[in-house]
Design a protein around this motif. Structure first.
Motif, PDB file in Angstrom:
ATOM      1  N   GLU A 198      11.911  -3.617 -16.130  1.00  0.00           N
ATOM      2  CA  GLU A 198      12.148  -4.585 -17.201  1.00  0.00           C
ATOM      3  C   GLU A 198      12.790  -5.831 -16.597  1.00  0.00           C
ATOM      4  N   VAL A 199      12.347  -7.016 -17.070  1.00  0.00           N
ATOM      5  CA  VAL A 199      12.857  -8.291 -16.564  1.00  0.00           C
ATOM      6  C   VAL A 199      13.381  -9.112 -17.745  1.00  0.00           C
ATOM      7  N   THR A 200      14.558  -9.686 -17.606  1.00  0.00           N
ATOM      8  CA  THR A 200      15.113 -10.604 -18.609  1.00  0.00           C
ATOM      9  C   THR A 200      15.494 -11.906 -17.912  1.00  0.00           C
ATOM     10  N   LEU A 201      15.574 -12.977 -18.710  1.00  0.00           N
ATOM     11  CA  LEU A 201      15.943 -14.301 -18.199  1.00  0.00           C
ATOM     12  C   LEU A 201      17.347 -14.667 -18.640  1.00  0.00           C
ATOM     13  N   ALA A 202      18.056 -15.391 -17.785  1.00  0.00           N
ATOM     14  CA  ALA A 202      19.391 -15.930 -18.085  1.00  0.00           C
ATOM     15  C   ALA A 202      20.313 -14.877 -18.682  1.00  0.00           C
ATOM     16  N   PRO A 203      20.551 -13.783 -17.977  1.00  0.00           N
ATOM     17  CA  PRO A 203      21.416 -12.736 -18.527  1.00  0.00           C
ATOM     18  C   PRO A 203      22.870 -13.171 -18.667  1.00  0.00           C
ATOM     19  N   ASP A 204      23.232 -14.288 -18.034  1.00  0.00           N
ATOM     20  CA  ASP A 204      24.608 -14.779 -18.115  1.00  0.00           C
ATOM     21  C   ASP A 204      24.864 -15.596 -19.369  1.00  0.00           C
ATOM     22  N   GLN A 205      23.846 -15.803 -20.222  1.00  0.00           N
ATOM     23  CA  GLN A 205      23.984 -16.591 -21.443  1.00  0.00           C
ATOM     24  C   GLN A 205      23.670 -15.718 -22.661  1.00  0.00           C
ATOM     25  N   PRO A 206      24.245 -16.080 -23.834  1.00  0.00           N
ATOM     26  CA  PRO A 206      23.960 -15.276 -25.035  1.00  0.00           C
ATOM     27  C   PRO A 206      22.499 -15.347 -25.456  1.00  0.00           C
ATOM     28  N   MET A 207      21.829 -16.426 -25.077  1.00  0.00           N
ATOM     29  CA  MET A 207      20.405 -16.608 -25.331  1.00  0.00           C
ATOM     30  C   MET A 207      19.770 -17.146 -24.052  1.00  0.00           C
ATOM     31  N   LEU A 259      17.850 -20.715 -12.388  1.00  0.00           N
ATOM     32  CA  LEU A 259      17.319 -19.740 -13.332  1.00  0.00           C
ATOM     33  C   LEU A 259      17.548 -18.346 -12.752  1.00  0.00           C
ATOM     34  N   ILE A 260      18.172 -17.477 -13.542  1.00  0.00           N
ATOM     35  CA  ILE A 260      18.482 -16.118 -13.101  1.00  0.00           C
ATOM     36  C   ILE A 260      17.511 -15.134 -13.739  1.00  0.00           C
ATOM     37  N   LEU A 261      16.906 -14.282 -12.910  1.00  0.00           N
ATOM     38  CA  LEU A 261      16.109 -13.153 -13.376  1.00  0.00           C
ATOM     39  C   LEU A 261      16.924 -11.883 -13.174  1.00  0.00           C
ATOM     40  N   GLU A 262      16.966 -11.067 -14.200  1.00  0.00           N
ATOM     41  CA  GLU A 262      17.563  -9.743 -14.027  1.00  0.00           C
ATOM     42  C   GLU A 262      16.435  -8.721 -14.034  1.00  0.00           C
ATOM     43  N   VAL A 263      16.316  -7.990 -12.951  1.00  0.00           N
ATOM     44  CA  VAL A 263      15.263  -6.981 -12.801  1.00  0.00           C
ATOM     45  C   VAL A 263      15.912  -5.604 -12.851  1.00  0.00           C
ATOM     46  N   TYR A 264      15.463  -4.807 -13.786  1.00  0.00           N
ATOM     47  CA  TYR A 264      15.957  -3.436 -13.927  1.00  0.00           C
ATOM     48  C   TYR A 264      14.792  -2.492 -13.650  1.00  0.00           C
ATOM     49  N   SER A 265      15.028  -1.464 -12.833  1.00  0.00           N
ATOM     50  CA  SER A 265      13.969  -0.516 -12.483  1.00  0.00           C
ATOM     51  C   SER A 265      14.501   0.911 -12.571  1.00  0.00           C
ATOM     52  N   GLU A 266      13.685   1.808 -13.070  1.00  0.00           N
ATOM     53  CA  GLU A 266      14.040   3.218 -13.118  1.00  0.00           C
ATOM     54  C   GLU A 266      14.028   3.830 -11.718  1.00  0.00           C
ATOM     55  N   GLU A 267      13.255   3.249 -10.836  1.00  0.00           N
ATOM     56  CA  GLU A 267      13.153   3.757  -9.477  1.00  0.00           C
ATOM     57  C   GLU A 267      13.459   2.631  -8.492  1.00  0.00           C
ATOM     58  N   HIS A 279      17.900  -1.078  -6.506  1.00  0.00           N
ATOM     59  CA  HIS A 279      18.244   0.333  -6.555  1.00  0.00           C
ATOM     60  C   HIS A 279      17.870   0.904  -7.926  1.00  0.00           C
ATOM     61  N   ALA A 280      17.691   2.160  -7.984  1.00  0.00           N
ATOM     62  CA  ALA A 280      17.264   2.820  -9.218  1.00  0.00           C
ATOM     63  C   ALA A 280      18.324   2.683 -10.308  1.00  0.00           C
ATOM     64  N   LYS A 281      17.842   2.394 -11.487  1.00  0.00           N
ATOM     65  CA  LYS A 281      18.676   2.310 -12.690  1.00  0.00           C
ATOM     66  C   LYS A 281      19.840   1.339 -12.518  1.00  0.00           C
ATOM     67  N   THR A 282      19.573   0.259 -11.815  1.00  0.00           N
ATOM     68  CA  THR A 282      20.588  -0.779 -11.589  1.00  0.00           C
ATOM     69  C   THR A 282      19.951  -2.150 -11.777  1.00  0.00           C
ATOM     70  N   GLY A 283      20.621  -3.027 -12.501  1.00  0.00           N
ATOM     71  CA  GLY A 283      20.118  -4.380 -12.681  1.00  0.00           C
ATOM     72  C   GLY A 283      20.380  -5.244 -11.461  1.00  0.00           C
ATOM     73  N   LEU A 333       4.803  -9.287 -11.096  1.00  0.00           N
ATOM     74  CA  LEU A 333       5.485  -8.746  -9.935  1.00  0.00           C
ATOM     75  C   LEU A 333       5.184  -7.260  -9.788  1.00  0.00           C
ATOM     76  N   THR A 334       5.565  -6.736  -8.625  1.00  0.00           N
ATOM     77  CA  THR A 334       5.404  -5.321  -8.313  1.00  0.00           C
ATOM     78  C   THR A 334       6.741  -4.786  -7.818  1.00  0.00           C
ATOM     79  N   CYS A 335       7.160  -3.693  -8.410  1.00  0.00           N
ATOM     80  CA  CYS A 335       8.392  -3.027  -7.981  1.00  0.00           C
ATOM     81  C   CYS A 335       7.988  -1.677  -7.390  1.00  0.00           C
TER      82      CYS A 335
END
Length: 746
Positions: free
Chosen positions: A16-25, A34-42, A71-75, A96-98
């Motif tokens: 899962e990828v989200t944008l600007a996680p440091d802002q409320p929106m 621009l910050i991307l937060e990438v979360y992966s189960e693996e 790392h797994a289960k880490t943003g 992208l590919t994780c």
């Protein structure tokens, strides 16, 4: 099988990828990456590309991600250094590919400026639901400082608390019955938030006759914030005022399902003046509006600038248009651009560009902002900017645009349906805009048949000459003549020589014209002979006399107190203009302040009488005429002034003759010397007993002020104040005894 499907859908996404996680929106400040937060189960290596699609142009920007490990289960936060740096609203196509897991998604974000770089804009946001449809932090981030709530909003307690925490103001809508009795659920909110409530809005449907009294009672007993009457159009406002002419509200909220014609703002302002409410603030709101398929988000800017040009104080839009549970919206980017450029400017005029392009000019002191757009994509506007400095061009989002060098046709600017902003300082553009505006103002004045039928022919002819020759060498004389009419009109109203619905609109329109003429005088370059300090000094004296001499109830002082506030505002404007180097315009505005200051005397001495209620004649709205850019006429040789005639006393049956004589003479202060001398003699005979050394004792009565008393006895004001240990700010009390010493011989 069904259980397996349910389990699969209930499992979190592998990536899962989200944008600007440091802002409320998802909005990004211009000086931040621009910050991307990438979360992966693996765990695994991430690589891929980002495709940026701006909403304001078709250029696609491709950015390749540098491979990184998660790392797994880490943003994991990744800073996209090569993301577009321009302001705007962007769609990001993520590919992208994780590890071995592919990921594709489209997300949106806004790139905006930090709040510290922005100005507060005259826009307020309607919050009709909870936090999911009303992101107060997002609204605040683009310069909006006022939030509108309905009293019945079930989330009002929590939202109003957050509003106060963010330092924002509140506008609260009430039902008509809420004026009679505040509901139990609402009273604690008002008690806790009263000091943060900017105004209350309420309709008067079904309670027209008592609406004014209920508003006044509510302000007195519940919360003293301003009251605004809600109307759907000018006719609705006229109907309400006809049934409740003592309406205390100096605010009108024009609320509609679609944006109203800007001419409605002008009509409401005129109708308010007909009932004596000069200076009424008009708030235009369309909470149900959103840009549809055939309408761009930037169309809000058209409504904003056109309604501001018509006289609206601010505009209201739905907070969900800025951001909602789906994220930020495109309007956020345009509001950010507005907050970068618009700093509370007043409208100067329009019709400045060659061709089909449209222009509206706003200014604050010497700095101006021209809004330019065209219905045709790829159009070009030509503007003459002679003498202007600090020229800069930007798009509606606040991004700079390179300016071409001015040629023989002036400055050529590419424009289209999305506005562009040209800013600058000084130059001839302000004068040209004021000429166009003055011609529109005189046309509007002359279109009002009620005014033309009630005012003398000399007044009408002077307005016609001002409109026909707005910048001739005779304009200075006409400007001063116009100013001398203001205290005369105020007195005509309070002595019942002119009805309120004629006198006050005339005063308002003349004041508007005087402000345009003041700007034109700066452009003409002819200095005022009298120092501005002398003019402001006399204005201060008029204010002091009013403050020391006014008495009676707040209702009796309502008109005078409003004029006092207007005088102070004009004095501040004059001082600000002088500091910015516009000394001629500053002197003209100071002269206008003095003329309004002279209105304080008849306003203070007026007796409050109920005038006949009923719906007054509605103002006419002349058709809008597209004008070519105005060329300033060459100076003309002024005609020799006509010889003034001394007005003769007449009875009331010769009203037209009295009007004519007074307009011709237009003394700065009209004094009936004989009655005042007789009154002074009478007071002296009654109060002079026991006076020593030829002194007289004056007993203060209702309506007295130091200026009038000194004039009655023919002594200097400063001498009289010194004899009685008073200052210009002292407040006289009824039955107070004042010593009047003999007039010093020359």
């Amino acid at each position: 099988m069904m259980l397996a499907c349910l389990l699969m859908f209930s499992m979190p996404a592998a990536v899962e990828v989200t944008l600007a996680p440091d802002q409320p929106m998802p909005f990004v400040y211009c000086d931040d990456p621009l910050i991307l937060e990438v979360y992966s189960e693996e765990e695994g290596q991430v690589s891929g590309t980002l495709s940026f699609l701006p909403s304001h142009h078709d250029k696609k920007i491709e950015v390749a991600l540098k491979p990184f490990y998660v790392h797994a289960k880490t943003g994991y936060w990744y800073a996209v250094q090569d993301a577009p740096q321009e302001r705007g609203y962007f769609t990001v196509e993520i590919n992208l590919t994780c590890g071995d897991t592919p990921y594709q998604k489209a997300l949106r974000y806004c790139r905006i400026d930090r709040p510290a770089s922005l100005r507060s804009i005259p826009v307020y946001a309607h919050c009709g639901g909870g936090r999911d449809t009303c992101s107060l932090a997002s609204v605040r981030s683009v310069g909006i400082e006022t939030i509108h709530f309905a009293a019945g909003n079930e989330y009002l307690e929590a939202l109003s608390e957050e509003t106060v925490r963010l330092g924002l103001h509140i506008v609260l809508s009430l039902a008509p019955d809420d004026l009679r009795r505040v509901p139990d659920y609402l009273k604690p909110v008002i008690d806790a938030r009263c000091e943060h409530i900017l105004r209350f809005e309420t309709g008067c449907g079904g309670i027209e006759a008592e609406c004014g009294a209920l508003m006044e009672s509510f302000r007195t007993t519940v919360c003293p914030a301003s009251m605004s009457v809600v109307v759907k159009d000018a006719n609705d406002f006229a109907r309400i005022m006809g049934q409740a002419p003592r309406m205390p509200a100096r605010h009108v909220s024009l609320v509609s399902d679609r944006w109203p014609n800007p001419a409605e703002v002008q009509r409401i302002r005129y109708i308010a003046a007909q009932y004596g409410l000069e200076g009424t603030q008009i708030h235009v709101s369309c909470p149900g509006w959103y840009p549809r398929a055939d309408e761009q988000a930037c169309s809000f800017l058209y409504h904003f600038f056109q309604h501001r040009a018509a006289g609206a104080s601010d505009l209201g839009l739905n907070a969900a248009l800025v951001a909602d549970d789906m994220g930020v919206q495109e309007i956020m980017a345009y509001l950010n651009g507005l907050a970068l450029q618009f700093s509370g400017q007043s409208f100067v005029g329009g019709h400045l560009a060659d061709g089909s392009a449209k222009t509206l000019l706003f200014r604050k002191d010497a700095h101006w902002m021209a809004v330019i757009w065209s219905d045709k994509k790829g159009d070009t506007a030509g503007l003459s900017v002679d003498g202007a400095i600090n020229l800069a061009l930007s798009d509606a989002l606040g991004n700079p645009i390179k300016l071409a060098e001015p040629g023989q046709g002036g400055l050529l600017i590419d424009c289209g349906p999305i506005p562009v902003y040209l800013t600058g300082t000084g130059g001839a553009l302000l004068g040209r805009a004021a000429v166009n505006r003055l011609q529109e103002q005189t046309e509007y004045f002359l279109s009002q048949t009620e005014l033309r039928g009630s005012l003398s022919q000399e007044v009408i002819e002077m307005i016609q000459k001002i409109g026909a020759e707005p910048s001739s060498s005779a304009s200075r004389l006409r400007f001063l003549e116009l100013l001398r009419m203001l205290p005369w009109l105020e007195e005509q109203w309070h002595t019942r020589q002119l009805p309120k619905h004629v006198a006050v609109p005339t005063i308002m329109l003349i004041s508007d014209m005087a402000k345009s003429m003041a700007l034109i005088e700066e452009d003409r370059g002819e200095l005022f002979l009298e120092p501005i300090t002398d003019t402001l000094g006399r204005t201060e004296e008029f204010q002091s006399l009013y403050l020391t001499g006014s008495a009676g109830s707040a209702k009796a002082r309502e008109r005078g107190d409003w004029i006092l506030g207007e005088v102070r505002r004009l004095v501040e404007e004059s001082e600000s203009l002088e500091k910015s180097g516009r000394k001629i315009e500053a002197a003209a505005i100071a002269a206008l302040a003095e003329a309004r200051g002279q209105c304080l005397k008849p306003a203070a001495q007026a007796e409050i009488e109920e005038e006949a209620s009923g719906i007054v004649p509605l103002p006419a709205v002349p058709p809008v005429v597209e004008q070519q850019p105005a060329e300033l006429p060459q100076p003309e040789v002024p005609a020799a002034p006509a010889k003034e005639e001394t007005p003769k006393k007449t009875d009331k049956t010769e009203k037209d003759k009295v009007d004519k004589d007074k307009v011709e003479k237009k003394p700065e202060t009209e004094v009936e010397e004989a009655p005042e001398k007789e009154e002074a003699k009478e007071v002296s005979e009654k109060a002079g007993e026991g006076a020593e050394g030829g002194e007289t004792v004056h007993v203060v009565v209702s309506g007295d002020n130091p200026y009038n008393i000194a004039k009655k006895y023919g002594v200097k004001l400063d001498d009289m104040l010194e004899w009685n240990n008073l200052t210009r700010k002292s407040v006289l009390q009824i039955n107070q005894k004042l010593v009047i010493r003999p007039k010093k011989s020359d």
